[in-house]
Scaffold this motif. Structure first.
Motif, mmCIF file in Angstrom:
data_model
loop_
_atom_site.group_PDB
_atom_site.id
_atom_site.type_symbol
_atom_site.label_atom_id
_atom_site.label_comp_id
_atom_site.label_asym_id
_atom_site.label_seq_id
_atom_site.Cartn_x
_atom_site.Cartn_y
_atom_site.Cartn_z
ATOM 1 N N HIS A 33 0.860 -1.189 0.000
ATOM 2 C CA HIS A 33 0.000 0.000 0.000
ATOM 3 C C HIS A 33 0.890 1.231 0.000
ATOM 4 O O HIS A 33 1.866 1.309 0.748
ATOM 5 N N LEU A 34 0.508 2.209 -0.814
ATOM 6 C CA LEU A 34 1.310 3.428 -0.952
ATOM 7 C C LEU A 34 0.653 4.568 -0.190
ATOM 8 O O LEU A 34 -0.547 4.811 -0.304
ATOM 9 N N LEU A 35 1.454 5.265 0.599
ATOM 10 C CA LEU A 35 1.004 6.410 1.371
ATOM 11 C C LEU A 35 1.783 7.640 0.920
ATOM 12 O O LEU A 35 3.016 7.623 0.878
ATOM 13 N N LEU A 36 1.069 8.722 0.554
ATOM 14 C CA LEU A 36 1.686 9.991 0.154
ATOM 15 C C LEU A 36 1.236 11.078 1.121
ATOM 16 O O LEU A 36 0.049 11.166 1.449
ATOM 17 N N ARG A 37 2.158 11.911 1.560
ATOM 18 C CA ARG A 37 1.798 13.043 2.401
ATOM 19 C C ARG A 37 2.178 14.340 1.693
ATOM 20 O O ARG A 37 3.347 14.601 1.409
ATOM 21 N N LEU A 38 1.157 15.160 1.369
ATOM 22 C CA LEU A 38 1.373 16.417 0.674
ATOM 23 C C LEU A 38 1.706 17.518 1.678
ATOM 24 O O LEU A 38 1.207 17.511 2.809
ATOM 25 N N GLN B 228 7.903 22.759 0.264
ATOM 26 C CA GLN B 228 8.150 21.805 1.344
ATOM 27 C C GLN B 228 8.168 20.373 0.789
ATOM 28 O O GLN B 228 7.626 20.107 -0.288
ATOM 29 N N PRO B 229 8.751 19.419 1.527
ATOM 30 C CA PRO B 229 8.894 18.048 1.005
ATOM 31 C C PRO B 229 7.556 17.309 0.878
ATOM 32 O O PRO B 229 6.606 17.553 1.628
ATOM 33 N N VAL B 230 7.530 16.386 -0.083
ATOM 34 C CA VAL B 230 6.433 15.428 -0.240
ATOM 35 C C VAL B 230 6.979 14.061 0.163
ATOM 36 O O VAL B 230 7.961 13.592 -0.411
ATOM 37 N N TYR B 231 6.362 13.429 1.167
ATOM 38 C CA TYR B 231 6.854 12.147 1.671
ATOM 39 C C TYR B 231 6.036 10.991 1.086
ATOM 40 O O TYR B 231 4.845 11.141 0.796
ATOM 41 N N TRP B 232 6.689 9.816 0.928
ATOM 42 C CA TRP B 232 5.980 8.606 0.506
ATOM 43 C C TRP B 232 6.468 7.415 1.306
ATOM 44 O O TRP B 232 7.608 7.374 1.779
ATOM 45 N N LEU B 233 5.570 6.458 1.481
ATOM 46 C CA LEU B 233 5.897 5.244 2.232
ATOM 47 C C LEU B 233 5.162 4.076 1.591
ATOM 48 O O LEU B 233 3.955 4.137 1.359
ATOM 49 N N LEU B 234 5.891 3.023 1.275
ATOM 50 C CA LEU B 234 5.309 1.788 0.753
ATOM 51 C C LEU B 234 5.399 0.739 1.852
ATOM 52 O O LEU B 234 6.491 0.457 2.360
#
Length: 414
Positions: free
Chosen positions: A4-9, A15-21
């Motif tokens: 599952h992919l999680l993106l934080r805007l 500012q940074p955009v984070y992602w987590l798989l």
């Protein structure tokens, strides 16, 4: 493995955009498969499509092929709770933003309202700027992100009684101190924030998350994988995949249907009869449209009606049944010009389509007009051929010098 992919805007483009798989088989943070970030929103848009997993079983696979849950910054979202008696009807749903008008510093028209939960005589709403929604959607579309769920990041923090959970993301601290209570502040204001919250809730204890990986999203992943909350409602609701696939063929299918109808009718009627019939139908259709949407000028009826029907997202056969029902009730509507129709919704209540209902939200100057309309409607049905239709009036309420209510017309239409 179920990745599952999680993106934080971010709140701002620089500012940074984070992602987590991560794997959704368990909620442990050790199930993190890969994570990373882009320094700015522009970098995210430019590099997202080319970003791949660099380790593990999914090594080499692009993250852009995966459906993402999008976290939006809690600093741009406020939560509100309203008392709610009875069912959440379309009329009640439309009234909720205006009940919050005095609490908001912006115009209601400039804000997006999403109902996160309703029950126990309460409705919990998230409110954010339409401009923010448009900006976030623009970033995601430009990057090529596939997403059907947006949620505020702070609502994904664990919730415990009398506990305020804190998480630092860059120089911003997000907090959750209740089921529907979240906040965000810059790190330099954390002490003042905690002191103010402690005055309101003396029993509250604060705990800051300790991260065991490079990504701040690891603490948010367990709740994000199971949440049913979604900010994508109303005009922001994503279109269904079937609708998107069939949309390019809609014009061709419509033209083919019209051609078939014209050829069939032309074999039975001569040119003069066709002209008379077409003129009569055009006049009736114009009357129905102006009755349903007062104040709108009819320019291209077919195109305007298709737009209204598309907004209702009803199947083709349901649309035909709706028009048939409208044609039958229009004579009664025309006798009550003081009764203004604001909106309508059509639904099929069983699988074979034998029973449909048309819900018309209407406005009048007093309650008596609704009663007289129902009596006249029932009188017309008893001496006509539409005895299969019934009418009910719901959700009557007065606002100022206006009375609004829902006309519910139900029955079979053949």
């Amino acid at each position: 493995m179920n990745p599952h992919l999680l993106l934080r805007l971010p709140e701002h483009p620089d500012q940074p955009v984070y992602w987590l798989l991560f794997s959704t088989e368990t909620s442990n943070e050790e199930q993190c498969i890969a994570n990373g970030s882009w320094p700015t929103a522009s970098d995210f848009i430019a590099e997202y499509a080319d970003t791949t997993v660099t380790s593990g079983m999914l090594s080499g696979q692009p993250i852009a092929a995966m459906t993402a849950t999008v976290l939006v910054p809690a600093a741009r979202v406020t939560l509100h709770t309203l008392s709610l008696q009875g069912r959440l009807t379309p009329a009640v749903r439309q009234s909720l933003p205006w009940r919050l008008e005095e609490e908001l510093s912006d115009d209601v028209e400039d804000l997006h309202f999403a109902i996160l939960h309703h029950g126990d005589n309460q409705a919990h709403l998230a409110v954010m700027q339409q401009a923010d929604m448009a900006q976030w959607q623009g970033w995601l579309m430009d990057a090529g992100v596939i997403s059907k769920r947006w949620v505020p990041d702070a609502l994904m923090l664990p919730v415990e009684e009398n506990q305020c959970r804190l998480l630092t993301i860059d120089d911003l601290i997000i907090a959750r101190y209740g089921q529907w209570q979240i906040a965000a502040c810059e790190s330099q204001w954390l002490t003042l924030f905690m002191e103010g919250l402690k005055k309101e809730q003396p029993e509250l204890e604060f705990s800051e998350a300790e991260l065991h990986s490079a990504s701040p999203l690891t603490l948010l992943a367990p709740q994000a994988s199971n949440t049913q909350l979604n900010l994508l409602q109303g005009q922001w609701q994503p279109a269904s995949p079937w609708h998107q696939r069939l949309l390019p063929w809609w014009s061709s299918a419509l033209m083919a249907s019209l051609l078939f109808i014209m050829l069939t009718v032309n074999s039975v009627l001569d040119t003069h009869q066709l002209e008379q019939t077409a003129a009569s139908y055009q006049q009736q259709a114009n009357g129905i449209y102006q009755q349903l949407f007062p104040g709108e000028r009819v320019v291209r009826l077919q195109s305007q009606m298709r737009q209204k029907l598309a907004a209702l997202q009803q199947p083709e056969e349901s649309s035909k049944s709706m028009l048939t029902m409208l044609a039958r009730i229009t004579p009664v509507l025309n006798t009550f010009p003081e009764l203004k129709a604001n909106s309508m919704a059509f639904s099929v209540n069983d699988r074979d389509g034998a029973r449909q209902s048309l819900r018309i939200q209407a406005q009048a100057s007093d309650f008596e007009l609704f009663t007289r309309f129902r009596e006249q409607f029932e009188k017309e049905l008893n001496r006509g051929s539409d005895k299969g239709l019934t009418i009910a009036i719901e959700a009557l309420e007065r606002t100022g010098d206006k009375v609004t209510g829902m006309l519910v017309i139900s029955g079979g239409v053949s």
